[in-house]
Design an enzyme around this catalytic site. Structure first.
Site, PDB file in Angstrom:
ATOM      1  N   ARG A  45      48.672  33.893  44.313  1.00  0.00           N
ATOM      2  CA  ARG A  45      48.661  32.429  44.188  1.00  0.00           C
ATOM      3  C   ARG A  45      48.419  31.782  45.549  1.00  0.00           C
ATOM      4  NH1 ARG A  45      47.913  28.989  40.043  1.00  0.00           N
ATOM      5  NH2 ARG A  45      48.866  30.618  38.754  1.00  0.00           N
ATOM      6  N   HIS A  48      44.773  32.207  46.206  1.00  0.00           N
ATOM      7  CA  HIS A  48      44.016  31.306  45.320  1.00  0.00           C
ATOM      8  C   HIS A  48      43.998  29.886  45.865  1.00  0.00           C
ATOM      9  CE1 HIS A  48      43.773  28.571  41.742  1.00  0.00           C
ATOM     10  NE2 HIS A  48      42.746  29.347  41.483  1.00  0.00           N
TER      11      HIS A  48
END
Length: 218
Positions: A45, A48
């Site tokens: 995450r 990302h």
């Protein structure tokens, strides 16, 4: 001049995030990176959010930090951020469904007044306010610091003074002045779970992304 042909991936809007994580997995595999399964979703995450694969190496987790963070969230933990930007990036609807709430005290009038009176940053004063509100441990609290190293230093001091005991510290301030030392202080804590982005990198977006990575696992 030779025109270069530019090809775009044909991805449905609903599939963009899924495809992004597939690319992340492909590039990590190509680089020979094997992530700890417990920490994998948090690292991905962060990558990302930033498109920066350095987070595969520079995120440091205390033993069981992800497990302890999700346990606190299941118990309705509060999340305290050092910036409104980090606060804005947290999925507050999902957090609320767990009984939790996100707070940022930086713009509060009493924080502004206390900072001026004591000659400290608002980030320091906001940590003092958080300690007054959550120091009793009746409500578990997670701190997500993505911008102000002074907040991280003050949080460390408050812990050492016995004024607060967080369920988790997410220490990812970005920058140059005292950023690295503030993170290294958190890394010395033996009884407080932490997730720290070692070095200069980080940011409010990374702090929010790590919070969301924990929330989405529940």
């Amino acid at each position: 001049m030779v025109r270069q042909k530019i090809e775009l991936e044909q991805v449905l809007p609903a599939e963009i995030e899924k495809r992004s994580f597939e690319i992340i997995e492909e590039e990590l595999a190509a680089a020979g990176k094997r992530l700890d399964p417990e920490n994998e979703l948090v690292i991905k995450r962060a990558i990302h959010t930033t498109a920066d694969f350095d987070y595969a190496d520079n995120l440091v987790f205390s033993p069981g930090a992800v497990r302890k963070g999700t346990q606190a969230l299941r118990s309705g933990a509060a999340i305290v951020t050092d910036t409104r930007m980090a606060w804005s990036g947290i999925n507050k609807e999902k957090l609320k469904s767990l009984g939790g709430e996100a707070f940022c005290f930086m713009a509060d009038e009493d924080v502004k007044n206390e900072a001026g009176k004591n000659g400290v940053t608002r980030a320091v004063a906001s940590m003092d306010k958080a300690a007054r509100l959550f120091g009793s441990e009746e409500w578990p609290v997670i701190f997500a610091v993505g911008n102000a190293p002074t907040a991280l230093v003050r949080l460390y001091e408050l812990i050492r003074e016995g004024k607060i005991r967080p369920s988790l510290i997410i220490g990812v301030p970005v920058g140059f002045v005292n950023v690295v030392p503030s993170k290294e202080l958190i890394l010395t804590l033996e009884e407080i779970p932490f997730i720290v982005a070692r070095g200069r990198k980080g940011g409010s977006n990374v702090a929010a992304a790590i919070c969301n990575a924990l929330i989405y696992q529940i």
